[in-house]
Design an enzyme around this catalytic site. Sequence first.
Site, PDB file in Angstrom:
ATOM      1  CB  SER A 187      -0.958   0.034   1.208  1.00 24.48           C
ATOM      2  OG  SER A 187      -1.663  -1.166   1.298  1.00 24.48           O
ATOM      3  NE  ARG A 188       3.086   3.050  -5.174  1.00 29.25           N
ATOM      4  CZ  ARG A 188       3.076   1.910  -5.868  1.00 29.25           C
ATOM      5  NH1 ARG A 188       3.215   0.747  -5.261  1.00 29.25           N
ATOM      6  NH2 ARG A 188       2.931   1.936  -7.176  1.00 29.25           N
ATOM      7  CG  MET A 189       1.256   2.261   3.973  1.00 26.44           C
ATOM      8  SD  MET A 189       1.046   4.016   4.265  1.00 26.44           S
ATOM      9  CE  MET A 189       0.982   3.998   6.045  1.00 26.44           C
TER      10      MET A 189
END
Length: 209
Positions: A187-189
């Site tokens: 999640s692009r974290m």
Amino acid sequence: MKSMRKEYRDGGEISISDPQVPLDLLIQWLADAKEVGVSEVNAMSLATVDLQGKPRNRMVLLKHLEDEEIGFFTNIESDKADEISSCSSVAATIWWPKMERQVRIEGVASPMNRDMVEEYHQSRPRKSRIAARVSDQSRPLESREELMHRFEEEEARFEGEDVPLPDHWGGFLIAINRVEYWSGRPSRMHERVVLTKEGGLWSQRRLYP
Ligand SMILES: Cc1cc2nc3c(=O)[nH]c(=O)nc-3n(C[C@H](O)[C@H](O)[C@H](O)COP(=O)(O)O)c2cc1C
């Protein structure tokens, strides 16, 4: 391009046990990349700045890593060498897509001593040593044939003999002052941990991705 999308799975959690050994995790990540069969695990982009303040960037191979220092070999009459002589601050980035990991390094470059260069030169395959001798790296070349002709001439010249280190071949050491480890997470974290040297000591902090 806009529709190209990749979900990062897991480059892994980043944990620096001792920031005073800033390249420890790089050593680990190089070994991990090698283990999963990444080719050219030690390839890194090297950014320099020219006399006009314009950034320039190219790939080189990381060939030396010790304490707070990394190094690479090159032609010391090349554009990159000229750029380093006018501005010694450089930056390097390594990205292993398969590992979903990036390492960014910043530091100050200086010429490598000749003993180190000689030792490396001697360890290289004969044809690479000849190639180092015949390439006026970064200078205009009339034709491919001209280069091949130079190679063949030099090969014949040193037939049955050792191929000596040419004066124009050398290397640079980079005394590092900033290292950033980046790991792709779902999640692009993503995770970023940056180590910086201030007042002789290294400190670490996390950055928003
Ligand atoms: C994967 C890869 C590794 C490379 N490694 C080196 C290297 O270790 N030393 C080098 O001088 N050039 C290396 N090159 C070539 C450089 O990218 C570059 O073309 C050359 O050094 C001339 O750069 P300059 O004109 O900016 O000095 C490599 C290229 C690639 C694609």
